[in-house]
Design an enzyme around this catalytic site. Structure first.
Site, mmCIF file in Angstrom:
data_model
loop_
_atom_site.group_PDB
_atom_site.id
_atom_site.type_symbol
_atom_site.label_atom_id
_atom_site.label_comp_id
_atom_site.label_asym_id
_atom_site.label_seq_id
_atom_site.Cartn_x
_atom_site.Cartn_y
_atom_site.Cartn_z
ATOM 1 N N HIS A 288 26.443 6.544 -42.442
ATOM 2 C CA HIS A 288 26.967 7.728 -41.754
ATOM 3 C C HIS A 288 25.851 8.668 -41.342
ATOM 4 O O HIS A 288 25.799 9.144 -40.197
ATOM 5 C CB HIS A 288 27.950 8.439 -42.689
ATOM 6 C CG HIS A 288 28.476 9.734 -42.156
ATOM 7 N ND1 HIS A 288 29.677 9.837 -41.499
ATOM 8 C CD2 HIS A 288 27.955 10.993 -42.185
ATOM 9 C CE1 HIS A 288 29.876 11.102 -41.145
ATOM 10 N NE2 HIS A 288 28.852 11.815 -41.561
ATOM 11 N N GLU A 289 24.918 8.956 -42.257
ATOM 12 C CA GLU A 289 23.853 9.916 -41.949
ATOM 13 C C GLU A 289 22.844 9.349 -40.958
ATOM 14 O O GLU A 289 22.396 10.053 -40.044
ATOM 15 C CB GLU A 289 23.161 10.344 -43.245
ATOM 16 C CG GLU A 289 24.054 11.116 -44.199
ATOM 17 C CD GLU A 289 24.661 12.366 -43.563
ATOM 18 O OE1 GLU A 289 24.042 12.959 -42.657
ATOM 19 O OE2 GLU A 289 25.779 12.743 -43.963
ATOM 20 N N HIS B 158 23.992 9.723 -37.394
ATOM 21 C CA HIS B 158 23.729 10.999 -36.726
ATOM 22 C C HIS B 158 22.392 10.962 -35.985
ATOM 23 O O HIS B 158 22.265 11.465 -34.866
ATOM 24 C CB HIS B 158 23.711 12.140 -37.745
ATOM 25 C CG HIS B 158 25.065 12.623 -38.169
ATOM 26 N ND1 HIS B 158 26.015 13.060 -37.269
ATOM 27 C CD2 HIS B 158 25.618 12.772 -39.402
ATOM 28 C CE1 HIS B 158 27.096 13.450 -37.925
ATOM 29 N NE2 HIS B 158 26.891 13.267 -39.215
ATOM 30 N N GLU C 118 31.166 13.890 -36.342
ATOM 31 C CA GLU C 118 31.431 13.284 -37.645
ATOM 32 C C GLU C 118 32.235 11.996 -37.508
ATOM 33 O O GLU C 118 31.951 10.999 -38.172
ATOM 34 C CB GLU C 118 32.168 14.276 -38.547
ATOM 35 C CG GLU C 118 31.327 15.470 -38.974
ATOM 36 C CD GLU C 118 30.101 15.084 -39.771
ATOM 37 O OE1 GLU C 118 30.060 13.962 -40.317
ATOM 38 O OE2 GLU C 118 29.170 15.896 -39.844
#
Length: 268
Positions: free
Chosen positions: A135-136, A139, A197
């Site tokens: 997920h990070e 980004h 997100e």
């Protein structure tokens, strides 16, 4: 007339400066290059590390490093195969575990990742770490900070790029940068928009699958995260995230594609 010309010029700049997010194909504003934002990101990351107690050399810290390297390698391989390798120009992957009770993790532009010890019990194992790491990293790979900084420059009338903006108003430009990367001070990282997100969820599920981690563990991780937030202030990691029900629903929609990547990674 002058106002009309200015509007047309602005629209032209925005149209010309659009890019596409790898995997999702979404159009995004891209007035800021990696060459401009990454040095600022690396300086900020170093400042955070200097003011933090690192526990990267612990067993949990090494798990963060190992998962990070595995996902980074899988992402780089995929980006090369799909012709997106330039999106990673200047990336310098780094993974650290910081001692803090905060239930949080983040990734600055260029692949500079930090996990806080507070999130490790919820991760439980390397698969759980992979959910957060994917997920990070998403980004950064999706250039969400570059997009946010581009939007910030436009909204403040700074259209000449970072260097020009720094010359015109360095304090404002630095503030736009800190907002773009989500920096909240005192080790806190404010989260991205709900759209970003959800996109990071989607891409992150693919990234962990490409690295050989079973994406089916992701819904269970988010259930644990939400359970830990019940009856208390939501963790920073959930501060602007979509609600848990919608998140899990979207993850399940994404699951067939991610499972295909997972199955393919296990055959290689």
């Amino acid at each position: 007339m002058l106002k009309k010309i200015s509007i047309l010029l602005l629209l032209g700049i925005i149209t010309y400066s659009c890019a596409k997010v790898p995997f999702s194909g979404r159009n995004q504003l891209s007035l800021v290059s990696n060459a401009e934002i990454l040095p600022m990101s690396y300086d900020q990351y170093d400042e955070v590390l200097k003011s933090s107690k690192l526990v990267t050399n612990t067993a949990d810290g090494q798990k963060v490093v190992n998962v990070g390297k595995r996902i980074a390698a899988a992402v780089e391989k995929y980006m090369r195969e799909k012709g997106y390798e330039k999106e990673l120009d200047g990336f310098q992957w780094e993974f650290n575990l910081i001692e803090s009770e905060q239930v949080n993790a983040w990734c600055m532009p260029g692949g500079k990742v930090a996990f806080y010890t507070g999130i490790m019990p919820i991760c439980k194992d390397e698969a759980g770490i992979a959910v957060v790491m994917g997920h990070e990293v998403a980004h950064a790979v999706a250039s969400h900070a570059r997009e946010r900084m581009s939007n910030g420059l436009v909204l403040n009338g700074l259209l000449g790029g970072v260097q020009v903006a720094m010359g015109q108003n360095p304090t404002l430009t630095q503030g736009i940068f800190l907002q773009a990367i989500g920096y909240g001070g005192q080790l806190g990282m404010l989260k991205f928009s709900r759209r970003h997100e959800l996109e990071a969820d989607q891409l992150g599920l693919n990234f962990m699958a490409l690295a050989g981690y079973d994406p089916r563990v992701a819904p269970a991780f988010w259930e644990r995260m939400n359970a830990g937030a019940e009856g208390a202030r939501p963790p920073d990691f959930l501060s602007t995230h979509p609600g848990p029900d919608r998140r899990i629903q979207e993850l399940n929609k994404q699951m067939p594609e991610s499972l295909a990547y997972y199955e393919k990674s296990n055959k290689q």
